[in-house]
Motif scaffolding. Structure first.
Motif, PDB file in Angstrom:
ATOM      1  N   LYS A   1      42.146  41.934  47.891  1.00 51.26           N
ATOM      2  CA  LYS A   1      42.779  42.419  46.665  1.00 51.26           C
ATOM      3  C   LYS A   1      44.228  42.809  46.918  1.00 51.26           C
TER       4      LYS A   1
ATOM      5  N   GLU B   1      38.355  26.332  42.688  1.00 57.48           N
ATOM      6  CA  GLU B   1      37.957  27.563  43.379  1.00 57.48           C
ATOM      7  C   GLU B   1      37.616  27.213  44.823  1.00 57.48           C
TER       8      GLU B   1
ATOM      9  N   CYS C   1      36.700  36.293  43.196  1.00 60.65           N
ATOM     10  CA  CYS C   1      35.308  36.523  42.830  1.00 60.65           C
ATOM     11  C   CYS C   1      34.522  36.889  44.089  1.00 60.65           C
TER      12      CYS C   1
ATOM     13  N   ARG D   1      41.538  30.103  42.319  1.00 64.29           N
ATOM     14  CA  ARG D   1      40.664  31.262  42.483  1.00 64.29           C
ATOM     15  C   ARG D   1      39.954  31.148  43.817  1.00 64.29           C
TER      16      ARG D   1
ATOM     17  N   ASP E   1      42.973  34.967  41.290  1.00 62.06           N
ATOM     18  CA  ASP E   1      41.708  35.642  41.008  1.00 62.06           C
ATOM     19  C   ASP E   1      40.770  35.626  42.217  1.00 62.06           C
TER      20      ASP E   1
ATOM     21  N   ASP F   1      37.987  40.070  40.124  1.00 60.56           N
ATOM     22  CA  ASP F   1      38.018  39.289  38.891  1.00 60.56           C
ATOM     23  C   ASP F   1      36.688  38.638  38.531  1.00 60.56           C
TER      24      ASP F   1
END
Length: 224
Positions: free
Chosen positions: A47, A5, A55, A24, A53, A88
């Motif tokens: 988005k 991430e 967060c 992510r 993903d 997500d």
């Protein structure tokens, strides 16, 4: 396969993360404050432009992880505003003034975010008893804990991180983060054996993730 991430302060970093193999992104603002809630406009743009993903940090201020009633309401409002965008995950962590886990407020936010999973953000590094705190965070319903192992960085916290992974026994994901770089990730993983790692991949004074650093991090994780 182990996953990576990348903490991103802007859409540019998020795109760089995606292009260079990150699994992510954690989207936030104000790195000098330790990360705060990004604007809804930035979240929407992320988005619209990312397939990996996303967060979202939910944090109205920098500093400690104790929030006033007004600040807690701001956190709830942010979750409700961002949730329809279809992110997500949410990232936050709330403590009481004695640095124990604030179970009531954390549960309320986790329930508000449902069914979107939540990561308990670095507040664990402020607690006195990490073993008890881990059980409290699990009780709250979080899916992940982002932590440097109660020390200032993951290298110093390596043994605690290892203990957290062992204690968690697949009940929650322990994600080491805080000073994580391609220069230390291999040695850290040999000790900790986590499944998910977190880095900003910023290697200079800018607020932009470094593409080469992301590739190096991902390559070293792919060895294991």
């Amino acid at each position: 396969m182990k996953k990576l991430e990348i903490a991103c302060l802007n859409l540019e970093s998020a795109l760089i993360a995606q292009e260079n193999g990150a699994d992510r992104v954690e989207l936030c603002a104000d790195i000098h404050l330790g990360g705060t809630t990004p604007t809804t406009e930035v979240v929407q743009k992320a988005k619209n432009n990312l397939s990996i993903d996303i967060c979202i940090m939910i944090r109205p201020k920098g500093g400690d992880f104790v929030y006033s009633d007004l600040e807690f309401q701001q956190m709830k409002d942010a979750v409700l505003k961002i949730k329809p965008i279809g992110v997500d995950g949410f990232v936050f962590g709330i403590l009481n003034e004695d640095n124990l886990i604030n179970i009531k407020q954390n549960v309320e936010l986790v329930n508000l975010a449902y069914p979107i999973p939540c990561t308990f953000h670095r507040a664990l590094d402020e607690v006195e008893n990490y073993k008890t705190a881990l059980e409290d965070v699990i009780t709250c319903g979080f899916s992940t804990i982002l932590t440097s192992g109660t020390f200032s960085n993951v290298t110093k916290g390596a043994e605690v991180l290892r203990n957290l992974v062992l204690q968690a026994v697949n009940r929650i994901t322990i994600m080491p983060g805080g000073g994580l770089r391609s220069t230390n990730i291999s040695e850290l993983d040999k000790i900790v054996k986590a499944d998910f790692y977190h880095s900003s991949a910023i290697t200079d004074r800018t607020e932009i993730a470094n593409s080469e650093e992301i590739m190096k991090l991902k390559k070293k994780l792919s060895i294991y």
